[in-house]
Design a protein around this motif. Structure first.
Motif, PDB file in Angstrom:
ATOM      1  N   SER A  16       0.838  -1.207   0.000  1.00 43.09           N
ATOM      2  CA  SER A  16       0.000   0.000   0.000  1.00 43.09           C
ATOM      3  C   SER A  16       0.866   1.248   0.000  1.00 43.09           C
ATOM      4  O   SER A  16       0.400   2.336  -0.323  1.00 43.09           O
ATOM      5  CB  SER A  16      -0.942   0.013   1.210  1.00 43.09           C
ATOM      6  N   LEU A  19       8.197   0.663  -0.775  1.00 39.52           N
ATOM      7  CA  LEU A  19       8.881  -0.100  -1.816  1.00 39.52           C
ATOM      8  C   LEU A  19       7.942  -1.083  -2.514  1.00 39.52           C
ATOM      9  O   LEU A  19       8.051  -1.305  -3.721  1.00 39.52           O
ATOM     10  CB  LEU A  19      10.075  -0.843  -1.205  1.00 39.52           C
ATOM     11  N   ARG A  39      -2.106  -4.712   5.394  1.00 37.02           N
ATOM     12  CA  ARG A  39      -3.088  -4.984   6.455  1.00 37.02           C
ATOM     13  C   ARG A  39      -4.220  -3.965   6.474  1.00 37.02           C
ATOM     14  O   ARG A  39      -5.373  -4.319   6.650  1.00 37.02           O
ATOM     15  CB  ARG A  39      -2.385  -5.029   7.818  1.00 37.02           C
ATOM     16  N   ASP A  65      -2.337  -9.987   6.096  1.00 35.29           N
ATOM     17  CA  ASP A  65      -1.110  -9.839   6.887  1.00 35.29           C
ATOM     18  C   ASP A  65      -0.149 -10.902   6.364  1.00 35.29           C
ATOM     19  O   ASP A  65      -0.450 -12.103   6.432  1.00 35.29           O
ATOM     20  CB  ASP A  65      -1.445 -10.074   8.368  1.00 35.29           C
ATOM     21  N   VAL A  66       1.003 -10.493   5.873  1.00 34.78           N
ATOM     22  CA  VAL A  66       1.911 -11.465   5.238  1.00 34.78           C
ATOM     23  C   VAL A  66       2.481 -12.486   6.232  1.00 34.78           C
ATOM     24  O   VAL A  66       2.991 -13.522   5.814  1.00 34.78           O
ATOM     25  CB  VAL A  66       3.077 -10.794   4.476  1.00 34.78           C
ATOM     26  N   GLY A  93       7.586  -7.239   3.072  1.00 37.25           N
ATOM     27  CA  GLY A  93       6.846  -7.174   4.332  1.00 37.25           C
ATOM     28  C   GLY A  93       7.365  -6.017   5.148  1.00 37.25           C
ATOM     29  O   GLY A  93       8.296  -5.317   4.736  1.00 37.25           O
ATOM     30  N   GLY A 188      19.546   0.175   0.123  1.00 29.46           N
ATOM     31  CA  GLY A 188      20.204   0.998   1.138  1.00 29.46           C
ATOM     32  C   GLY A 188      19.127   1.903   1.712  1.00 29.46           C
ATOM     33  O   GLY A 188      18.109   1.420   2.210  1.00 29.46           O
ATOM     34  N   ILE A 190      16.159   4.353   1.062  1.00 35.08           N
ATOM     35  CA  ILE A 190      15.201   4.789   0.038  1.00 35.08           C
ATOM     36  C   ILE A 190      14.062   5.503   0.769  1.00 35.08           C
ATOM     37  O   ILE A 190      13.535   4.974   1.763  1.00 35.08           O
ATOM     38  CB  ILE A 190      14.649   3.576  -0.745  1.00 35.08           C
ATOM     39  N   THR A 192      10.992   6.315   2.094  1.00 35.90           N
ATOM     40  CA  THR A 192       9.620   5.827   2.297  1.00 35.90           C
ATOM     41  C   THR A 192       9.182   6.278   3.693  1.00 35.90           C
ATOM     42  O   THR A 192       9.995   6.813   4.458  1.00 35.90           O
ATOM     43  CB  THR A 192       9.581   4.284   2.252  1.00 35.90           C
TER      44      THR A 192
HETATM   45  N1  NAP Z   1      13.037   2.061   2.675  1.00 41.52           N
HETATM   46  C1  NAP Z   1      14.280   1.669   2.872  1.00 41.52           C
HETATM   47  O1  NAP Z   1      15.222   2.447   2.794  1.00 41.52           O
HETATM   48  C2  NAP Z   1      14.570   0.221   3.211  1.00 41.52           C
HETATM   49  C3  NAP Z   1      15.908  -0.160   3.347  1.00 41.52           C
HETATM   50  C4  NAP Z   1      16.216  -1.486   3.654  1.00 41.52           C
HETATM   51  C5  NAP Z   1      15.189  -2.403   3.803  1.00 41.52           C
HETATM   52  N2  NAP Z   1      13.894  -1.998   3.683  1.00 41.52           N
HETATM   53  C6  NAP Z   1      12.860  -3.024   3.888  1.00 41.52           C
HETATM   54  O2  NAP Z   1      11.924  -2.987   2.823  1.00 41.52           O
HETATM   55  C7  NAP Z   1      10.644  -3.372   3.316  1.00 41.52           C
HETATM   56  C8  NAP Z   1       9.608  -2.318   2.915  1.00 41.52           C
HETATM   57  O3  NAP Z   1       9.973  -1.096   3.562  1.00 41.52           O
HETATM   58  P1  NAP Z   1       9.296   0.309   3.191  1.00 41.52           P
HETATM   59  O4  NAP Z   1      10.366   1.319   3.415  1.00 41.52           O
HETATM   60  O5  NAP Z   1       8.604   0.236   1.887  1.00 41.52           O
HETATM   61  O6  NAP Z   1       8.217   0.440   4.388  1.00 41.52           O
HETATM   62  P2  NAP Z   1       6.885   1.333   4.473  1.00 41.52           P
HETATM   63  O7  NAP Z   1       6.980   2.564   3.653  1.00 41.52           O
HETATM   64  O8  NAP Z   1       6.641   1.464   5.947  1.00 41.52           O
HETATM   65  O9  NAP Z   1       5.754   0.406   3.828  1.00 41.52           O
HETATM   66  C9  NAP Z   1       5.469  -0.827   4.406  1.00 41.52           C
HETATM   67  C10 NAP Z   1       4.305  -1.479   3.669  1.00 41.52           C
HETATM   68  O10 NAP Z   1       4.204  -2.819   4.127  1.00 41.52           O
HETATM   69  C11 NAP Z   1       2.898  -3.053   4.642  1.00 41.52           C
HETATM   70  N3  NAP Z   1       3.050  -4.023   5.728  1.00 41.52           N
HETATM   71  C12 NAP Z   1       3.794  -3.902   6.850  1.00 41.52           C
HETATM   72  N4  NAP Z   1       3.683  -5.022   7.590  1.00 41.52           N
HETATM   73  C13 NAP Z   1       2.848  -5.860   6.906  1.00 41.52           C
HETATM   74  C14 NAP Z   1       2.329  -7.152   7.168  1.00 41.52           C
HETATM   75  N5  NAP Z   1       2.647  -7.824   8.279  1.00 41.52           N
HETATM   76  N6  NAP Z   1       1.509  -7.709   6.257  1.00 41.52           N
HETATM   77  C15 NAP Z   1       1.166  -7.041   5.133  1.00 41.52           C
HETATM   78  N7  NAP Z   1       1.626  -5.816   4.838  1.00 41.52           N
HETATM   79  C16 NAP Z   1       2.452  -5.243   5.722  1.00 41.52           C
HETATM   80  C17 NAP Z   1       2.408  -1.671   5.082  1.00 41.52           C
HETATM   81  O11 NAP Z   1       0.984  -1.574   5.132  1.00 41.52           O
HETATM   82  P3  NAP Z   1       0.155  -1.979   6.466  1.00 41.52           P
HETATM   83  O12 NAP Z   1       0.872  -1.353   7.618  1.00 41.52           O
HETATM   84  O13 NAP Z   1      -1.232  -1.424   6.236  1.00 41.52           O
HETATM   85  O14 NAP Z   1       0.163  -3.463   6.526  1.00 41.52           O
HETATM   86  C18 NAP Z   1       2.964  -0.833   3.936  1.00 41.52           C
HETATM   87  O15 NAP Z   1       2.162  -0.957   2.798  1.00 41.52           O
HETATM   88  C19 NAP Z   1      10.800  -3.553   4.838  1.00 41.52           C
HETATM   89  O16 NAP Z   1      11.016  -4.908   5.135  1.00 41.52           O
HETATM   90  C20 NAP Z   1      12.046  -2.771   5.153  1.00 41.52           C
HETATM   91  O17 NAP Z   1      12.729  -3.249   6.305  1.00 41.52           O
HETATM   92  C21 NAP Z   1      13.571  -0.711   3.399  1.00 41.52           C
END
Ligand code: NAP
Length: 258
Positions: A16, A19, A39, A65-66, A93, A188, A190, A192
Motif C-alpha cells: 500500500s 517499496l 493490512r 497480513d503477510v 513485508g 540501502g 530509500i 519511504t
Molecule cells: N526504505 C528503505 O530504505 C529500506 C531499506 C532497507 C530495507 N527496507 C525493507 O523494505 C521493506 C519495505 O519497507 P518500506 O520502506 O517500503 O516500508 P513502508 O513505507 O513502511 O511500507 C510498508 C508497507 O508494508 C505493509 N506491511 C507492513 N507489515 C505488513 C504485514 N505484516 N503484512 C502485510 N503488509 C504489511 C504496510 O501496510 P500496512 O501497515 O497497512 O500493513 C505498507 O504498505 C521492509 O522490510 C524494510 O525493512 C527498506
C-alpha cells in the motif's frame, strides 16, 4: 525497451506504500495485472485505485497480513483464481525493529523470524504450482543492505535476511529447470514512510535528510521508483538469465567489496 510484461500476473506483497507500492506501480506501468496486499484495507484500496488510475491497467487490492499463513494462502489462491495464474511474486513485508543485540528477547526473535524469513519461504512455496503450470516465473524478494555490510542496530534484519539470501540461492538452483528465477533486492536508504519515521525528530526534516545523504556516494537518498524500475527489469523476459543473486540499490553506500 519493451519488458514483455503485458498481461503477466504480478502479486506484490506489503504494497500500500513504500517499496512494495513502487514495485506494483512499475509492474502495472509495464502492462502487468497486479494484485497488492497490506493490512490496512482502506489505505490498500486507495493505493490500488491510484495505481490503476496512473497506469490504466487493472490493480486489485486484497487485505492480508503477510505473516499470517491462512490469510496469505487465501490471498495467493484468490489472485490465481481471479487472473488465471501468478507469474511474478514481489515478496515483501514490514521490517523488524532496530536495537542493540542484547535488547531483543526470544519473543522478538520469533516475530522477526515469522515476518522476515518464514513468510518469505511460505509465499515463495505457495506460488510455485502456478508458476510451474505456466512454464516459468519470477520471485523477487525485497530484503535489505544489512546483508552486505553492518548496519547499526539491524541484528534482526541481518540474521533473518541472510536466511532469505541462502534460501533464494537454493531456490534458484532447484527452480531453474522450471524457468523460475529467484533474486533478492537489497536496498540501502530509500525515502519511504519507514525511513521518514526513523529520522531524528529534533531537527528540520530537510536538514535531517541532507545529513543522512552525506554518507551516500551519489549524494542523496534513493527514490522508491528507482527500486520499482529494478523490480520491473528483474521480472522481465530479458532478465531470464539472472537468478540466485542479491542486487544492491544504495547509491554506492555499501563499502563491502564482495
Ligand atoms: N526504505 C528503505 O530504505 C529500506 C531499506 C532497507 C530495507 N527496507 C525493507 O523494505 C521493506 C519495505 O519497507 P518500506 O520502506 O517500503 O516500508 P513502508 O513505507 O513502511 O511500507 C510498508 C508497507 O508494508 C505493509 N506491511 C507492513 N507489515 C505488513 C504485514 N505484516 N503484512 C502485510 N503488509 C504489511 C504496510 O501496510 P500496512 O501497515 O497497512 O500493513 C505498507 O504498505 C521492509 O522490510 C524494510 O525493512 C527498506
Amino acid at each position: 525497451m519493451d519488458l514483455k510484461l503485458k498481461d503477466k500476473v504480478a502479486l506484490a506483497l506489503a504494497a500500500s506504500k513504500g517499496l512494495g507500492r513502487a514495485s506494483a506501480t512499475a509492474l502495472s506501468a509495464e502492462g502487468a495485472k497486479v494484485v497488492i496486499c497490506s493490512r490496512n484495507a482502506e489505505e490498500l484500496a486507495q493505493a490500488a485505485a491510484e495505481i490503476q488510475h496512473q497506469t490504466g491497467n487493472p490493480v486489485m487490492a486484497i487485505a492480508a497480513d503477510v505473516s499470517d499463513a491462512t490469510q496469505v494462502l487465501e490471498l495467493i489462491k484468490k489472485t490465481a483464481d481471479f487472473f488465471g495464474g501468478i507469474d511474478i511474486l514481489v515478496d515483501n513485508g514490514g521490517g523488524p525493529p532496530f536495537s542493540k543485540f542484547e535488547t531483543f528477547d526470544d519473543e522478538q526473535w520469533q516475530k522477526a523470524f515469522d515476518l522476515t524469513l518464514l513468510a518469505f519461504a511460505r509465499t515463495g512455496r505457495a506460488v510455485l504450482p502456478y508458476m510451474k503450470q505456466t512454464g516459468g516465473g519470477r520471485i523477487i524478494n525485497i530484503i535489505s543492505g544489512s546483508v552486505k555490510s553492518v548496519l547499526n542496530n539491524a541484528v534482526l534484519s541481518t540474521a533473518m535476511r541472510m536466511g532469505v539470501v541462502g534460501m533464494a540461492k537454493l531456490m534458484a538452483d532447484e527452480l531453474g529447470p522450471y524457468q523460475i528465477t529467484v533474486n533478492n533486492i537489497a536496498p540501502g536508504l530509500i525515502l519511504t514512510d519507514r525511513v521518514k519515521e526513523v529520522l531524528p525528530k529534533d531537527v528540520d526534516h530537510e536538514q535531517a535528510l541532507k545529513e543522512r545523504a552525506k554518507s551516500i556516494p551519489v549524494g542523496r537518498i534513493g527514490k522508491p521508483e528507482e527500486l520499482g524500475a529494478l523490480v520491473a527489469f528483474l521480472a522481465s523476459e530479458q532478465a531470464a538469465y539472472i537468478s540466485g543473486t542479491t542486487i544492491q540499490i544504495d547509491g554506492g553506500s555499501s563499502r563491502s567489496i564482495l
